[in-house]
Structures are given as C-alpha cells and as structure tokens.
Design an enzyme around this catalytic site. Structure first.
Site, mmCIF file in Angstrom:
data_model
loop_
_atom_site.group_PDB
_atom_site.id
_atom_site.type_symbol
_atom_site.label_atom_id
_atom_site.label_comp_id
_atom_site.label_asym_id
_atom_site.label_seq_id
_atom_site.Cartn_x
_atom_site.Cartn_y
_atom_site.Cartn_z
ATOM 1 N N GLU B 143 0.979 -1.063 0.016
ATOM 2 C CA GLU B 143 -0.059 0.029 -0.110
ATOM 3 C C GLU B 143 0.686 1.181 0.031
ATOM 4 O O GLU B 143 2.144 1.067 0.361
ATOM 5 C CB GLU B 143 -0.946 -0.107 1.306
ATOM 6 C CG GLU B 143 -0.292 0.045 2.670
ATOM 7 C CD GLU B 143 -0.077 1.500 3.014
ATOM 8 O OE1 GLU B 143 -0.864 2.209 2.706
ATOM 9 O OE2 GLU B 143 0.850 1.513 3.944
ATOM 10 N N ARG B 178 -5.740 -0.678 3.981
ATOM 11 C CA ARG B 178 -5.229 -0.081 2.927
ATOM 12 C C ARG B 178 -4.576 -1.188 1.998
ATOM 13 O O ARG B 178 -4.501 -1.216 0.554
ATOM 14 C CB ARG B 178 -4.147 1.283 2.522
ATOM 15 C CG ARG B 178 -4.766 2.567 2.939
ATOM 16 C CD ARG B 178 -3.965 3.588 2.782
ATOM 17 N NE ARG B 178 -2.825 3.536 3.592
ATOM 18 C CZ ARG B 178 -2.622 4.119 5.028
ATOM 19 N NH1 ARG B 178 -3.640 4.802 5.501
ATOM 20 N NH2 ARG B 178 -1.453 4.052 5.534
ATOM 21 N N SER B 219 9.098 5.285 4.540
ATOM 22 C CA SER B 219 8.459 6.292 5.092
ATOM 23 C C SER B 219 9.430 7.738 5.051
ATOM 24 O O SER B 219 10.382 7.744 5.277
ATOM 25 C CB SER B 219 8.078 6.334 6.355
ATOM 26 O OG SER B 219 7.637 7.347 6.925
ATOM 27 N N HIS B 299 6.708 8.043 18.120
ATOM 28 C CA HIS B 299 5.841 8.379 16.996
ATOM 29 C C HIS B 299 4.516 8.799 17.083
ATOM 30 O O HIS B 299 4.129 9.796 16.160
ATOM 31 C CB HIS B 299 5.658 6.679 16.357
ATOM 32 C CG HIS B 299 4.871 6.852 15.158
ATOM 33 N ND1 HIS B 299 3.483 6.565 15.011
ATOM 34 C CD2 HIS B 299 5.551 6.836 13.924
ATOM 35 C CE1 HIS B 299 3.310 6.702 13.619
ATOM 36 N NE2 HIS B 299 4.490 6.882 13.023
ATOM 37 N N PHE B 306 1.917 15.928 12.680
ATOM 38 C CA PHE B 306 1.569 15.769 11.261
ATOM 39 C C PHE B 306 -0.041 16.223 11.272
ATOM 40 O O PHE B 306 -0.368 16.754 10.244
ATOM 41 C CB PHE B 306 1.649 14.209 10.836
ATOM 42 C CG PHE B 306 1.242 13.881 9.405
ATOM 43 C CD1 PHE B 306 1.721 14.433 8.209
ATOM 44 C CD2 PHE B 306 -0.033 13.114 9.336
ATOM 45 C CE1 PHE B 306 1.440 14.424 7.148
ATOM 46 C CE2 PHE B 306 -0.571 12.804 8.033
ATOM 47 C CZ PHE B 306 0.185 13.375 6.891
ATOM 48 N N HIS B 320 4.524 7.415 2.545
ATOM 49 C CA HIS B 320 4.975 6.105 3.028
ATOM 50 C C HIS B 320 4.546 5.231 1.980
ATOM 51 O O HIS B 320 3.568 5.402 1.137
ATOM 52 C CB HIS B 320 4.751 5.820 4.268
ATOM 53 C CG HIS B 320 3.599 5.190 4.828
ATOM 54 N ND1 HIS B 320 2.988 4.990 6.007
ATOM 55 C CD2 HIS B 320 2.651 4.402 3.983
ATOM 56 C CE1 HIS B 320 2.077 4.070 5.969
ATOM 57 N NE2 HIS B 320 1.695 4.020 4.701
#
Lengths: 352, 352
Positions: B143, B178, B219, B299, B306, B320
């Site tokens: 994905e 995804r 990523s 993270h 983000f 990514h």
C-alpha cells in the site's frame, strides 16, 4: 489469557476483531464478569445544579434526599456521589446509581416518593436545578476495563465476578473489541438529539430525546490508597494532563462529537472531596470517542504515561466502563438547568 | 472519496475494515494506482558498507557501478540513492531500484555483468561490504500513502496513476486497511530469520532466509522545495522527533519486533546530501509495526504534529509505502558486512 467477551456472549462474527488470534497484550488488564441472567443494567445519573455558595446547603440537602430514596425498596445496589464545576461555572452534584435489573429500577422510579418528588412543582421553585440522565445498556452493549481485580467501582460493583487476564487491550480499537455487540454491529448513531419537551432557553422542565448508540464513558482514578512516588506520579504527572484533556472536551466537545463531558470528583454526603475522580463523557458515537482518544495530544499523553507506569502500579486504581444504548433506553430530563447542561447543549429545538 | 483498495482488487471480505462505511477522514490523502497488469513489483536495496573516510572513494565508485548496471537492459524503471550511518557507526550507501515486472528483474539479475560482478571473488577483497536486500510484494501485498498527488517517489514512481481522496487514513489500523490482501488475510508471520549460508561473525558471504509476511516500510520526507515557515517546521519540529524515533528503532528494535531500521538521507552520485530522507524499516510483521507506531511516544509525537500541520502543507512532501512478502519473494545477502547489518542481527545461526 481469555477474551473480554464472555463465553456465553460469543456469537458467529460478521465483523472481525482488529487483531489476530495470536495477539498478546503488553501488560495484564481485567474485565468484570456477569452471570448469564444479567440482561440489562441501569445507570442513573441524578444531578443537582446550583450557582453561588449560598445554594450549597440546599443542593446538599437535595443530594441527601436522593440518597435516602436510593435506600428505599428497589433502589440501586451500588452508588457514588460526585461534584464538578461545569462549562458555565455552575456547581453540580451527581448521585450515580447502578441497578442490575431494569424492572427493579422501573419499580423504584414509579414509587410514589421518588416519582412524586421529581414531578412536584416544588422542584421548579427550589432555586436550584435538577437533572436525570438515565441509561440502560443491554448486556452486549457495555464493556469494562480495570488495572486491578478487586472491589470494582461503577458497573463492576453490580456484576458477579472478575475475568482472568484479557486479550483485547493495549491497542486502539480494543475498547470496541471488548463490546460483545461488536461481533456483529458497528454501533452506528442514527438521528440527532432533539428537545421534545420545554425550551432550554427558558428553563423549567426540558426533555431531550436521544438517538441510537450514543456512547457513554466513565473513566476513573482512585488515589485514596496511593502513597509516595505513586501518589506524586498521579498528582503531578497524570492528573494535570488528564485535566487538560477533559477541559478540552468540556469546552470544545461539540466539534469532535462529544455531547457532554464532566470531570467529577467523589464526595461524601457532606460534600467533602475524596481522593477519587472520574470522567463522564457522552459521545455521539463510539467511533467519535475512538477518533478523539487515538489522535488528541492530551489523550495520547495520558495513554503514553499509562503504558509507561501501568506495570508498576500498586495502589493507584485506574479503570473505565463504556456503554452504548438504544434510543429508547435513554432518558435525559432537566429542571431549571442552564441550557448548556448535559444533552441540552447540542439538542435541536423545533423551529429554531 | 474512494477506497484505497482499487476496484479490480476488491474481493468478498472475510475480515472487516476497522471503520464503518460512513467513516470520513479528517484531511485528504492519496494513494498510487496501478493498472490491472501490475501483478508484482520488485524493490531492490543494493548496499555498500564501509568504515573510515579513506574508503569513501571506493564506496562511491561501487555505488556508481551499481547505478551504471541499473542503466543496462531490464534495469529498474526508477531508483534513488541514499547514505546513512548504521547501528555500529559504519557508513552505508544504498541504491534502491524499483521494477514493475519481476521477469525483467530476473533477466537483469542474471545478466552476465550484474551476476558476475556480485559473484566475483573481488567483492570479498574490496575492503568494503556489500548487501542486496531484494523483496517482491505481489500487487495485493503493498500500500502507499501520499499527502500530495504528483511526481511520486518510491514504488509510486513505477505505478500508473493517482487516486482521488481516499477513505482509509487518519485512524490507527488504516495502513492495514489499505492493503488489498487485508480483506481476507491477517498477514501473520511464520517461522524466524535463519542464516542459511555463511557465518555473520566471520564475515564473507552470508545469506539469511526470511519468513512470510515480513513487513517493510519506507517512510519519507522531501523538503527540497520547502521554504520559510514550512522549512522551519520540518527542520525544527518534525525532524528532531522523527530522528529520535528512528534512533530508538535502530538501537532497540529487537525488543519491539523491528529487525532493521535505517534512517537514510538522499545523495547524488558524488555522495552529496540532498534535502530528502526516508526511513527503511523491516519488521517481523505488520502487527508489530502497528503496535509500535500507535504506542511509542516518539511516533505519537510525529503523528500529532502531522495531524496538526498536514492541512497547511504546501511544498513539504510526506509519504510512505508499506509492503509484506512471501518468504520466497525475499532475498537477503551480505558480503563482508558487520554482523549487526540488516537481517543478520536477528537471524538464528544453526548450532548457536
């Protein structure tokens, strides 16, 4: 290791769990268990709202009246008392009672003393506000989670047993996966909140009609027995972040699907604060609660701290219970409360 | 709004998505699309490892040799070049090539020049290390996700089109959702990494045998065109947190299921650093990657930042790509690399 969904609540899935069968949680957590005869519980939030210290005595007297009524036939098997300051700066007291049997609750509610007190015109003239927010999840519509195994608060107090270590925790989506109904149902909301009696802007009596699958979370912490480092951890590190998140929801909840958020502290019958608190959050849907919890900085900070310290917790008791409800199993009634109270804030009023 | 899973990749589900059909993501994101004839891609990571600045010229010469080979018949349709310092302080250069057709890759690999160069005993005597980590996800096994819609880096560069706004993002578990294969498959790992040729401790040639469903994430971030506030946002706010997370995985990955983590920066053929970087993370399973991503403080901080800034991004390009692989579609080969390199670190050696 066992599933949070009890054996007698398992059914063929049409929806899958988020994690595979070999998922291993990073630390132990537990749920409350009920025997098969538990079909539905009742959670009754009986509130008193007042403004100004001169009203405090009347408010506490009303609280004691409710507690006295709790003690009559068919009253709740368990209850606790809280105080919080709300989004408009009003003081609020809540007596939260739990019934294991909805018929008992209905008998209690219909008893002349209870019904008469609520219906009396005196309630309109007391100079304080009242509310009743009563919800009744079916057994497959709620889940619990405890970092401890004894003396459960909230709905766990009216249940029968404790699980062993459960599988479904430690990942986003595990709350949903602990609901028995999640095996076959998305728990989607339908419709909107609607004022069906009265006018919030004018005060007096108001009734708000709910929709299916409103989600209610009670998320609590009890630091009565916590000492030393553990007490400091809670008070200095966890509590301020928790408060920031809860204040955010109280003041900005509408934008994220949170209808009402009350960060309450336990009190005794005289209104003295105890070292125990919980949050009462009503959400448009479990989905909205999930999205907020897994993306809002304050909640992520709480979560990270919890992950870091949970294995070392000794006396600090952290837990939650989350429920969804059918529309007809929810009652939201207000007497002389300000219009931002509870479900009134986001409820539509016909013609406006 | 459309599904990240392309129409021709839809199939009857045995596993459900994490979110209901009416889920609405909080901001737009896109995926790369491929026409139906794309069955499998090849991602070839060709590495050079060296220690000491006196080896840099030889390493760059080797990199240019690989790039020259890329230019021969059946070479990759797209490639890029990177540098990183690894967990043992060695410098590493990687030429990462993408093939849209596995047969083309096999022909290229078997061509006398390419095969001969790798097999030559001269590689053992060059005074630098080499590795080839080549993986080939089937179309349903990868994905992508982009915050922009043009000029895709990585695997998107060998695909054919771009989606409209996709549904499956903005919640934990959306990466899995995804993957076309997630409709019917948990992507569980089986077995362990195993050294099947050579001995990492002795250097020389080593081959590591993989297992099913190792997950690889690339990523990336490209700030070449970012200016002013956006450039400062990336360099001052995002990058230090990103680096902390990536350093954690490089140094402590074993405990969380991360076999290898390389935070690389793009370079030109002369080794000059460009304003573009990405992380290359190999994980025991997608599940382990999910758990880390959704619970590790660094993270979560990246994620919160983000979410906060994504709607305002203009020139900063974030993306990514994540893949899983069958065991037989992975090749991990090392020549004179230190034993902590790539898949060697966590691979079992028979008899030890």
């Amino acid at each position: 290791m066992e599933s949070a969904i009890d054996k007698h609540q398992k059914c063929p899935r049409t929806l899958s769990r988020r994690v595979a069968d070999d998922y291993q949680p990073p630390f132990p957590m537990y749920v409350a268990r009920a025997s098969e005869d538990l079909n539905q519980v009742v959670m009754g939030y009986f509130g008193i709202q007042y403004s100004g210290s001169e009203k405090k005595a009347a408010a506490l007297a009303a609280l004691r009246h409710i507690v006295a009524d709790f003690g009559t036939a068919d009253g709740p098997a368990h209850f606790d008392l809280t105080h919080h300051t709300d989004n408009e700066g009003y003081d609020n007291l809540i007596a939260l009672g739990y019934w294991r049997d909805p018929s008992a609750y209905q008998r209690w509610l219909a008893s002349p003393a209870v019904a008469g007190w609520w219906a009396s015109d005196e309630r309109l003239a007391d100079g304080i506000g009242y509310f009743r927010e009563v919800v009744a999840p079916r057994a497959e519509q709620f889940e619990t989670l405890y970092a401890f195994t004894d003396d459960f608060p909230g709905v766990g107090a009216i249940m029968d047993d404790v699980s062993g270590e459960i599988e479904e925790h430690g990942y986003w989506g595990s709350m949903r996966d602990r609901f028995p109904i999640s095996q076959t149902d998305w728990m989607r909301p339908n419709g909107d909140l609607q004022v069906v009696h009265g006018d919030p802007a004018r005060g007096g009596r108001v009734v708000v009609r709910a929709h299916d699958n409103i989600a209610l979370i009670r998320s609590g912490q009890d630091w009565r027995a916590a000492e030393g480092d553990e007490r400091r951890l809670y008070l200095d590190e966890i509590e301020p972040t928790l408060r920031a998140g809860m204040d955010f929801l109280r003041d900005n909840g509408k934008d994220v699907g949170c209808y009402s958020n009350r960060y309450v502290q336990s009190i005794d019958l005289d209104g003295n604060l105890l070292d125990e608190s919980y949050n009462i959050g009503h959400w448009r849907s479990l989905d909205r609660l999930e999205r907020w919890a897994e993306s809002h900085p304050t909640h992520l900070r709480i979560f990270v701290t919890f992950f870091r310290v949970v294995a070392g917790l000794s006396k600090l008791r952290l837990y939650h219970e989350v429920s969804v409800f059918d529309a007809q199993h929810q009652v939201y009634e207000y007497v002389n409360c300000h219009p931002q109270t509870g479900m009134m804030r986001d409820a539509a009023v016909d013609g406006r």
